[in-house]
Design a protein around this motif. Structure first.
Motif, PDB file in Angstrom:
ATOM      1  N   LEU A  71       0.826  -1.212   0.000  1.00  0.00           N
ATOM      2  CA  LEU A  71       0.000   0.000   0.000  1.00  0.00           C
ATOM      3  C   LEU A  71       0.861   1.264   0.000  1.00  0.00           C
ATOM      4  CD1 LEU A  71      -2.846  -1.067   2.449  1.00  0.00           C
ATOM      5  CD2 LEU A  71      -3.009  -0.723  -0.022  1.00  0.00           C
ATOM      6  N   GLU A  72       1.965   1.246   0.752  1.00  0.00           N
ATOM      7  CA  GLU A  72       2.860   2.408   0.786  1.00  0.00           C
ATOM      8  C   GLU A  72       3.487   2.658  -0.578  1.00  0.00           C
ATOM      9  OE1 GLU A  72       5.767   1.946   3.865  1.00  0.00           O
ATOM     10  OE2 GLU A  72       4.264   1.990   5.461  1.00  0.00           O
ATOM     11  N   GLU A  73       3.938   1.597  -1.230  1.00  0.00           N
ATOM     12  CA  GLU A  73       4.549   1.747  -2.556  1.00  0.00           C
ATOM     13  C   GLU A  73       3.527   2.254  -3.573  1.00  0.00           C
ATOM     14  OE1 GLU A  73       7.758   1.518  -3.655  1.00  0.00           O
ATOM     15  OE2 GLU A  73       8.136   1.481  -1.496  1.00  0.00           O
ATOM     16  N   GLU A  74       2.309   1.728  -3.502  1.00  0.00           N
ATOM     17  CA  GLU A  74       1.266   2.184  -4.421  1.00  0.00           C
ATOM     18  C   GLU A  74       0.937   3.651  -4.186  1.00  0.00           C
ATOM     19  OE1 GLU A  74      -1.172  -2.011  -5.068  1.00  0.00           O
ATOM     20  OE2 GLU A  74      -1.842  -0.614  -3.525  1.00  0.00           O
ATOM     21  N   ALA A  75       0.872   4.037  -2.915  1.00  0.00           N
ATOM     22  CA  ALA A  75       0.562   5.427  -2.584  1.00  0.00           C
ATOM     23  C   ALA A  75       1.679   6.364  -3.061  1.00  0.00           C
ATOM     24  CB  ALA A  75       0.343   5.576  -1.077  1.00  0.00           C
ATOM     25  N   LYS A  76       2.930   5.947  -2.896  1.00  0.00           N
ATOM     26  CA  LYS A  76       4.059   6.772  -3.360  1.00  0.00           C
ATOM     27  C   LYS A  76       3.993   7.000  -4.863  1.00  0.00           C
ATOM     28  CE  LYS A  76       7.561   4.817  -0.788  1.00  0.00           C
ATOM     29  NZ  LYS A  76       8.955   4.378  -0.650  1.00  0.00           N
ATOM     30  N   VAL A  79      -0.237   4.832  -8.170  1.00  0.00           N
ATOM     31  CA  VAL A  79      -0.792   3.823  -9.073  1.00  0.00           C
ATOM     32  C   VAL A  79      -1.208   2.626  -8.230  1.00  0.00           C
ATOM     33  CG1 VAL A  79      -0.341   2.342 -11.062  1.00  0.00           C
ATOM     34  CG2 VAL A  79       0.760   4.579 -10.911  1.00  0.00           C
ATOM     35  N   PHE A  80      -2.481   2.247  -8.341  1.00  0.00           N
ATOM     36  CA  PHE A  80      -3.007   1.165  -7.515  1.00  0.00           C
ATOM     37  C   PHE A  80      -3.420  -0.054  -8.331  1.00  0.00           C
ATOM     38  CE2 PHE A  80      -3.500   5.126  -5.276  1.00  0.00           C
ATOM     39  CZ  PHE A  80      -3.030   4.826  -4.015  1.00  0.00           C
ATOM     40  N   ASP A  81      -3.265   0.006  -9.617  1.00  0.00           N
ATOM     41  CA  ASP A  81      -3.649  -1.085 -10.511  1.00  0.00           C
ATOM     42  C   ASP A  81      -2.380  -1.790 -10.994  1.00  0.00           C
ATOM     43  OD1 ASP A  81      -4.787  -2.830 -12.277  1.00  0.00           O
ATOM     44  OD2 ASP A  81      -5.503  -1.280 -13.676  1.00  0.00           O
ATOM     45  N   ALA A  82      -2.237  -3.062 -10.609  1.00  0.00           N
ATOM     46  CA  ALA A  82      -1.026  -3.804 -10.945  1.00  0.00           C
ATOM     47  C   ALA A  82      -0.862  -4.030 -12.441  1.00  0.00           C
ATOM     48  CB  ALA A  82      -1.025  -5.151 -10.217  1.00  0.00           C
ATOM     49  N   SER A  83      -1.932  -3.870 -13.203  1.00  0.00           N
ATOM     50  CA  SER A  83      -1.816  -4.076 -14.650  1.00  0.00           C
ATOM     51  C   SER A  83      -1.285  -2.836 -15.378  1.00  0.00           C
ATOM     52  CB  SER A  83      -3.170  -4.488 -15.232  1.00  0.00           C
ATOM     53  OG  SER A  83      -4.104  -3.440 -15.077  1.00  0.00           O
ATOM     54  N   GLN A  84      -1.192  -1.733 -14.701  1.00  0.00           N
ATOM     55  CA  GLN A  84      -0.668  -0.497 -15.305  1.00  0.00           C
ATOM     56  C   GLN A  84       0.851  -0.598 -15.480  1.00  0.00           C
ATOM     57  OE1 GLN A  84      -2.381   2.257 -16.363  1.00  0.00           O
ATOM     58  NE2 GLN A  84      -4.202   1.013 -15.960  1.00  0.00           N
ATOM     59  N   PRO A  85       1.385  -0.085 -16.580  1.00  0.00           N
ATOM     60  CA  PRO A  85       2.838  -0.158 -16.807  1.00  0.00           C
ATOM     61  C   PRO A  85       3.641   0.673 -15.807  1.00  0.00           C
ATOM     62  CG  PRO A  85       1.738   0.977 -18.634  1.00  0.00           C
ATOM     63  CD  PRO A  85       0.680   0.489 -17.711  1.00  0.00           C
ATOM     64  N   THR A  86       3.020   1.672 -15.187  1.00  0.00           N
ATOM     65  CA  THR A  86       3.739   2.519 -14.224  1.00  0.00           C
ATOM     66  C   THR A  86       3.628   1.989 -12.787  1.00  0.00           C
ATOM     67  OG1 THR A  86       1.777   3.923 -14.063  1.00  0.00           O
ATOM     68  CG2 THR A  86       3.513   4.609 -15.622  1.00  0.00           C
ATOM     69  N   TYR A  87       3.018   0.825 -12.625  1.00  0.00           N
ATOM     70  CA  TYR A  87       2.892   0.229 -11.286  1.00  0.00           C
ATOM     71  C   TYR A  87       4.297  -0.060 -10.751  1.00  0.00           C
ATOM     72  CZ  TYR A  87       0.938  -2.610  -7.534  1.00  0.00           C
ATOM     73  OH  TYR A  87       0.575  -3.111  -6.300  1.00  0.00           O
ATOM     74  N   PRO A  88       4.555   0.258  -9.491  1.00  0.00           N
ATOM     75  CA  PRO A  88       5.903   0.099  -8.927  1.00  0.00           C
ATOM     76  C   PRO A  88       6.388  -1.362  -8.959  1.00  0.00           C
ATOM     77  CG  PRO A  88       4.445   1.237  -7.382  1.00  0.00           C
ATOM     78  CD  PRO A  88       3.614   0.800  -8.521  1.00  0.00           C
ATOM     79  N   LEU A  89       7.618  -1.537  -9.384  1.00  0.00           N
ATOM     80  CA  LEU A  89       8.209  -2.866  -9.464  1.00  0.00           C
ATOM     81  C   LEU A  89       8.318  -3.509  -8.079  1.00  0.00           C
ATOM     82  CD1 LEU A  89       9.453  -4.996 -11.286  1.00  0.00           C
ATOM     83  CD2 LEU A  89      11.649  -3.859 -11.018  1.00  0.00           C
ATOM     84  N   LEU A  90       8.660  -2.716  -7.072  1.00  0.00           N
ATOM     85  CA  LEU A  90       8.751  -3.249  -5.713  1.00  0.00           C
ATOM     86  C   LEU A  90       7.404  -3.797  -5.259  1.00  0.00           C
ATOM     87  CD1 LEU A  90      10.267  -3.824  -3.116  1.00  0.00           C
ATOM     88  CD2 LEU A  90       9.868  -1.448  -2.428  1.00  0.00           C
TER      89      LEU A  90
END
Length: 119
Positions: A71-76, A79-90
């Motif tokens: 949740l912290e990585e998504e908030a930073k 992007v909250f959708d894992a299918s998005q290309p900009t979703y954090p790798l971590l």
């Protein structure tokens, strides 16, 4: 003579009867009672069940920690959708780790149920 710890168990589990310090001159009856108590504990299987339950609880705690990290990585990244290309790798890696832990927990819980049914 010195003090020695008497334990004949092959598993690394702590046994209350094994933690008794004895002098090497321990009488035969006391030695027999100590050995009998250790055998009863190793046959009961409760130590193994307790260890398994503790492991499961620890893994669930780790899953909760990983969920927080995701949740912290998504908030930073915003992007909250894992299918998005900009979703954090971590966050993707943490999701995979979390899913593996949940799968492992399922197997361990099934084993714990079978152990309790067999007892």
């Amino acid at each position: 003579m010195g003090v020695q710890i008497v334990c004949r168990h092959s598993d690394p589990v702590w046994h209350p009867a094994c933690s008794v310090s004895t002098k090497s001159g321990l009488g035969g009856e006391a030695r027999f009672r100590l050995r009998q108590a250790m055998q009863d504990m190793s046959r009961s299987g409760t130590a193994g069940e307790l260890r398994l339950d503790a492991l499961i609880a620890d893994l669930w705690w780790r899953v909760r920690l990983i969920n927080t990290d995701i949740l912290e990585e998504e908030a930073k990244a915003g992007v909250f959708d894992a299918s998005q290309p900009t979703y954090p790798l971590l966050a993707l890696n943490l999701r995979a780790r979390r899913d593996n832990l949940v799968s492992t927990i399922g197997v361990l819980e099934q084993r714990a149920r079978s152990m309790s049914e067999a007892a």
